[in-house]
Scaffold this motif. Sequence first.
Motif, short mmCIF file in Angstrom:
data_model
loop_
_atom_site.label_atom_id
_atom_site.label_comp_id
_atom_site.label_asym_id
_atom_site.label_seq_id
_atom_site.Cartn_x
_atom_site.Cartn_y
_atom_site.Cartn_z
N UNK A 23 3.13 -3.09 4.01
CA UNK A 23 4.08 -3.45 2.96
C UNK A 23 3.85 -4.88 2.49
N UNK A 24 3.65 -5.79 3.44
CA UNK A 24 3.38 -7.19 3.10
C UNK A 24 2.08 -7.33 2.33
N UNK A 25 1.04 -6.62 2.77
CA UNK A 25 -0.26 -6.70 2.09
C UNK A 25 -0.20 -6.14 0.68
N UNK A 26 0.74 -5.23 0.42
CA UNK A 26 0.85 -4.60 -0.88
C UNK A 26 1.57 -5.43 -1.92
N UNK A 27 2.19 -6.52 -1.50
CA UNK A 27 2.91 -7.36 -2.47
C UNK A 27 1.94 -7.82 -3.55
N UNK A 28 2.39 -7.69 -4.80
CA UNK A 28 1.59 -8.14 -5.93
C UNK A 28 0.55 -7.14 -6.40
N UNK A 29 0.44 -6.01 -5.75
CA UNK A 29 -0.53 -4.98 -6.15
C UNK A 29 0.05 -4.12 -7.27
N UNK A 30 -0.81 -3.62 -8.14
CA UNK A 30 -0.35 -2.84 -9.28
C UNK A 30 -0.01 -1.40 -8.92
N UNK A 31 -0.52 -0.91 -7.82
CA UNK A 31 -0.26 0.47 -7.41
C UNK A 31 0.66 0.47 -6.21
N UNK A 32 1.67 1.35 -6.24
CA UNK A 32 2.64 1.45 -5.15
C UNK A 32 2.49 2.77 -4.43
N UNK A 33 2.83 2.78 -3.17
CA UNK A 33 2.90 4.00 -2.39
C UNK A 33 4.25 4.03 -1.70
N UNK A 34 5.00 5.10 -1.90
CA UNK A 34 6.25 5.27 -1.16
C UNK A 34 5.90 5.92 0.17
N UNK A 35 6.43 5.39 1.23
CA UNK A 35 6.18 5.96 2.55
C UNK A 35 7.09 7.15 2.73
N UNK A 36 6.50 8.30 2.96
CA UNK A 36 7.25 9.51 3.24
C UNK A 36 7.32 9.73 4.73
N UNK A 37 7.64 10.93 5.14
CA UNK A 37 7.68 11.22 6.58
C UNK A 37 6.32 10.92 7.23
N UNK A 38 6.36 10.32 8.38
CA UNK A 38 5.17 9.98 9.15
C UNK A 38 5.16 10.88 10.37
N UNK A 39 4.14 11.71 10.51
CA UNK A 39 4.05 12.60 11.67
C UNK A 39 3.00 12.06 12.62
N UNK A 40 3.40 11.88 13.86
CA UNK A 40 2.52 11.38 14.90
C UNK A 40 2.34 12.46 15.95
N UNK A 41 1.11 12.75 16.30
CA UNK A 41 0.83 13.73 17.34
C UNK A 41 0.24 13.00 18.53
#
Length: 105
Positions: A23-41
């Motif tokens: 999230x911090x690294x994405x600051x100022x970037x033109x493209x966004x990604x919304x974090x959805x469910x994260x599945x960990x196995x």
Amino acid sequence: MDRHDIELADAIEAIRLELLDASERGRGQAIQFEVGPVTLDFTVELKRDARAKGGVKAWVLSADAEAGLAHTRAHKVSVTLTPKDASTGRSIDISNPDLGSRDGF
């Protein structure tokens, strides 16, 4: 406990920290990604621990450790997390709200 053992709680904390870093690294970037469910196995081994409230802790196994354990001692666990901002309760974006411009595309 082997020095390579990782508690399940620590593994999930590592994911939390990585999402915050992204999230911090994405600051100022033109493209966004919304974090959805994260599945960990995980493959875990349950061990008795006198310090744990329930007396049992789940330890994440590496592929090497998993290969050496009998099936009765190794357990597959799938955890689905839905990250939320603690202050707003909203989904987390990996970027900033400025969508940027399409000029140049």
